[in-house]
Design an enzyme around this catalytic site. Structure first.
Site, PDB file in Angstrom:
ATOM      1  N   SER A  50       0.809  -1.228   0.000  1.00 40.43           N
ATOM      2  CA  SER A  50       0.000   0.000   0.000  1.00 40.43           C
ATOM      3  C   SER A  50       0.831   1.262   0.000  1.00 40.43           C
ATOM      4  O   SER A  50       0.274   2.361   0.016  1.00 40.43           O
ATOM      5  CB  SER A  50      -0.903   0.035   1.234  1.00 40.43           C
ATOM      6  N   THR A 169      -2.012   2.801   4.134  1.00 44.44           N
ATOM      7  CA  THR A 169      -1.260   4.052   4.087  1.00 44.44           C
ATOM      8  C   THR A 169      -0.500   4.315   5.384  1.00 44.44           C
ATOM      9  O   THR A 169      -1.027   4.055   6.457  1.00 44.44           O
ATOM     10  CB  THR A 169      -2.268   5.212   3.911  1.00 44.44           C
ATOM     11  N   THR A 187       1.490   6.858   0.308  1.00 47.81           N
ATOM     12  CA  THR A 187       0.652   5.709  -0.055  1.00 47.81           C
ATOM     13  C   THR A 187       0.713   5.430  -1.554  1.00 47.81           C
ATOM     14  O   THR A 187       1.037   6.332  -2.340  1.00 47.81           O
ATOM     15  CB  THR A 187      -0.818   6.001   0.336  1.00 47.81           C
ATOM     16  N   ARG A 197      -6.655   8.567 -10.431  1.00 54.46           N
ATOM     17  CA  ARG A 197      -7.345   8.824  -9.156  1.00 54.46           C
ATOM     18  C   ARG A 197      -6.345   9.317  -8.109  1.00 54.46           C
ATOM     19  O   ARG A 197      -5.263   8.764  -7.939  1.00 54.46           O
ATOM     20  CB  ARG A 197      -8.016   7.535  -8.682  1.00 54.46           C
ATOM     21  N   VAL A 198      -6.715  10.372  -7.417  1.00 58.69           N
ATOM     22  CA  VAL A 198      -5.885  10.897  -6.328  1.00 58.69           C
ATOM     23  C   VAL A 198      -6.678  10.759  -5.034  1.00 58.69           C
ATOM     24  O   VAL A 198      -7.870  11.088  -4.991  1.00 58.69           O
ATOM     25  CB  VAL A 198      -5.522  12.378  -6.590  1.00 58.69           C
ATOM     26  N   THR A 220      -6.126   7.366   7.278  1.00 57.56           N
ATOM     27  CA  THR A 220      -5.981   6.174   6.452  1.00 57.56           C
ATOM     28  C   THR A 220      -7.378   5.659   6.143  1.00 57.56           C
ATOM     29  O   THR A 220      -8.325   5.970   6.856  1.00 57.56           O
ATOM     30  CB  THR A 220      -5.119   5.126   7.194  1.00 57.56           C
ATOM     31  N   GLY A 221      -7.487   4.902   5.080  1.00 55.70           N
ATOM     32  CA  GLY A 221      -8.792   4.364   4.699  1.00 55.70           C
ATOM     33  C   GLY A 221      -9.276   4.954   3.391  1.00 55.70           C
ATOM     34  O   GLY A 221      -8.465   5.372   2.563  1.00 55.70           O
TER      35      GLY A 221
END
Ligand code: SD4
Length: 309
Positions: A50, A169, A187, A197-198, A220-221
């Site tokens: 990740s 992350t 990450t 995608r950001v 994170t997530g």
């Protein structure tokens, strides 16, 4: 009471990252140097899927990295959708220190990194390539809670007692002996994301925010939820109003859940915060989010964050 020199990071691999940060903090070094050094550890870890090299690619098989760094004075730098450079956090720091900008993205970020002397590398490891080909069989996209759980049987490579290792992350917050805070976040983003995608990690105020007068926060997530709620900025502002780091993280998580009562059960978001006294707290939507804390007393603490569900 005097501030405590301390570093805290998301997830269990934060333990190893904290050690690298502590090598600097413990010598009276600067928080900014510490969080950069710490974030570089999982970036270089090929087993971490990740972050950095070895990260899982996007839908098209391309590994693209997001990272940001920020200090107590509000200086910050970030890169988004950066290809071919392992240490995105160090490129983010160069953006902060050597350009008039905050965020460089895509080809421009790579061009800048190469101009700065970073090496062009292939970040897609055979293992990640294989996982991508496996995913292509269904090409079903749904972010997985806590990203990935790998079973190590008797014990994880970190020597942790549990046999499971969550990988996600890394967000890191540090307070140094000079009383200065800094934060870093890096990450490869959600595996199998759309190309381009950001996530939240390179967005100042979403994946990371630091205010020297108050504290810092990182996340994170599912990055989209964190961007929508300006999550890390919210956590810092809640601390400014007097909340503890734990209370602030809980309130930021609850805002996301309240807006998504039907789907919140299926997503993970976790916040980690440190105030300017070095107190640390965290909260998540789902169980399973852990964070590592390192100071002069305890170098390898790993704590489970409380959660809504
Ligand atoms: C993102 N927050 O890109 C990051 C990645 C992450 O579970 O933490 N994934 O949305």
């Amino acid at each position: 009471k005097p501030a405590t020199v301390r570093v805290a990071s998301t997830w269990d691999f934060g333990i190893a990252a904290n050690q690298a940060a502590w090598a600097i903090l413990g010598q009276g070094g600067h928080a900014l140097d510490a969080v950069e050094a710490g974030a570089r550890v999982p970036e270089a870890d090929l087993k971490n899927h990740s972050v950095g090299k070895g990260g899982y690619p996007d839908r098209d098989g391309k590994v693209t990295l997001d990272a940001s760094i920020m200090d107590a004075e509000g200086n910050c730098g970030a890169v988004a959708a950066l290809k071919h450079v392992t240490h995105a956090i160090s490129v983010a720091r160069r953006v902060m220190e050597r350009t008039p900008h905050v965020l460089l993205a895509g080809d421009g970020a790579l061009q800048f990194a190469l101009e700065q002397g970073f090496k062009k590398e292939n970040l897609l490891t055979p293992e990640a390539d294989q996982a991508w080909h496996e995913w292509l069989k269904t090409a079903h996209y749904r972010p997985v809670i806590n990203s990935e759980v790998r079973d190590y049987g008797a014990g994880s490579p970190d020597g942790l007692p549990g046999g499971k290792d969550n990988h996600d992350t890394i967000g890191m917050l540090a307070l140094d002996a000079h009383g200065k805070l800094a934060g870093a976040c890096t990450t490869s983003g959600m595996a199998w994301k759309l190309h381009g995608r950001v996530g939240d990690s390179p967005i100042i105020g979403a994946g990371l925010y630091v205010d020297g007068e108050v504290g810092g926060a990182t996340s994170t997530g599912v990055g989209e939820e964190v961007i929508r709620s300006a999550g890390s900025f919210l956590v810092v502002e809640l601390m400014r109003q007097g909340r503890t780091p734990t209370e602030a993280c809980r309130e930021a998580v609850l805002r996301i859940v309240r807006k998504k009562p039907k789907t919140a059960k299926e997503i993970q978001v976790g916040f980690l915060a440190m105030n300017r006294d070095g107190e640390v707290g965290a909260w998540a939507i789902q169980p399973g989010f852990s964070y590592a804390v390192c100071d002069a007393r305890n170098q390898r603490a790993l704590l489970p964050a409380k959660s809504v569900y």
